[in-house]
Design a protein around this motif. Sequence first.
Motif, mmCIF file in Angstrom:
data_model
loop_
_atom_site.group_PDB
_atom_site.id
_atom_site.type_symbol
_atom_site.label_atom_id
_atom_site.label_comp_id
_atom_site.label_asym_id
_atom_site.label_seq_id
_atom_site.Cartn_x
_atom_site.Cartn_y
_atom_site.Cartn_z
ATOM 1 N N LEU A 144 -3.551 -95.955 1.385
ATOM 2 C CA LEU A 144 -3.113 -95.227 0.195
ATOM 3 C C LEU A 144 -2.125 -94.139 0.599
ATOM 4 O O LEU A 144 -2.095 -93.719 1.766
ATOM 5 N N THR A 184 -3.518 -94.549 -5.931
ATOM 6 C CA THR A 184 -2.360 -95.350 -5.553
ATOM 7 C C THR A 184 -1.105 -94.609 -6.001
ATOM 8 O O THR A 184 -1.175 -93.655 -6.789
ATOM 9 N N SER A 322 -8.116 -91.784 2.675
ATOM 10 C CA SER A 322 -6.987 -91.038 2.116
ATOM 11 C C SER A 322 -7.372 -89.607 1.756
ATOM 12 O O SER A 322 -6.517 -88.728 1.696
#
Length: 502
Positions: A144, A184, A322
């Motif tokens: 990500l 995302t 992430s």
Amino acid sequence: MTSDTAEELSLLMRSGWRVVALESFEEARALSLIDQVARKLKRSCMTWSIASGLSPFGKQLEAGKRTSAGSFLAGLDAIAAHSDPAVFVVLDAHRVMDDPVAVRRLRDLSPVLATRKQLVVLLGPAIELPVELEREVARLTLPLPAEAEMHGLLQRVQAQIPQTQAEGSEELLARSVRGALGLTSAEAVKVFRKACQVTGGLNEATVSEVLGEKRRVLGRSAALSFHQDDSTLDEIGGLEELKSWLRERGRAFGEQARSFGLPIPRGLLLLGVQGCGKSLSAKSVAREWQFPLLRLDLAAAFGSAEQSPEMATREAMLVAESLAPVVLWVDEIEKGFSATDGDASASRVFGSFLTWLSEKTSPVFVVATANDVAGLPPELLRRGRFDELFFVDLPSPRERAEILAIHLRKRGREPEHYRVDELAAEADRLTGAELEQVVASALYSAFAQQRELEEDDLSNAITDAVPLYDTYEERIKELRDWARHRARPASVDGKVADFFRS
């Protein structure tokens, strides 16, 4: 991280690999990366899908020209007809890998791909390869967006919304970017746009709006959820050995620790009696270290109708990485993997999770809890998965007194007004959760009689409580016998009541 993926893909192409499986939930972002690498190596980029067939990247063929649509085998025939150096991206690859004829065709085509300087990229969110391809396909994962990439996305949104440029400071920009980590790129752009529109610019309210939107977006994940808990390690009665270990590890996440030669802490497995503070410890360590707390629900991953267990678990691991540094809490892990012997899907999820536990390099601190050692796969207990295995036993008399005092203070009562030590002696065999209910039950009795809480209320509640030990005596004894030489005691006082030793 994206540049690392691009460099790895470029290296694979230059090294002569013919097929690469690239796993990502972000098709557009992955395609952009593949196209950039292909152009850098002077190769064309083409995409194939079951609906649109084979076409140059960024172009859609007219319906009458989609001769390679409909089956993966037709797509491979179309690829075989091209002789120029190129990268062919198979979209939704996870949906077409169950055709044995197409798999055989891909293997037959591999030597030709090498001589033509061509590469087939299988692109999808979670790709299970047929056994025939396992040794012939390189695997990559597109992480990500990291902070640098997310920073660029927010700046792009700022350019589209003029008032955000005037209001936003660098600090607000950085906080908004950190707040969006775990999304995302497409989700982040939507969240940034909505937050800036709702708050009228880039300000303090924007940061809160971004965090709120992120929780809503990630709430769609079958296996992952955010947790907000105000409990600290000081609010846990007993478990001094575990708390001391956690406080030591809390200082080992910075660059100073890396320079000293320390590895990043990996996590711990808490095994023990139900209701004795394992889950509370997991939640408290996140608060103590000021890390986000994520809960991975493996049972929900296997029960989801929207996502496969593999996809749900893989997405959870990507999001956790992430957001790092982060605490990932896996409650009752033995239930999530109890069906691995008879379920191929569960075995695959278990295998990928074990690999990730051993090989992750990001500061994701995993706290797993378990109540039943019989349900734990032996592979999970191997050193290297976790830094330590702690056994959480029934509280000792001193710990019971401490737990009673904590819950009395939480409800506005001074423990000094009650003979807590004597009450703790009466509460032999009660768990921490049962002691919390003792205080609540005593308060209900006092409130019903419209008077202040008295010591007799607490004593009567202790007498009425039915200890978990009375119901699961044999199982608790077996658990304790197993842990005696395999796990580290979570309490400084490792002794327990004499009835355990009989």
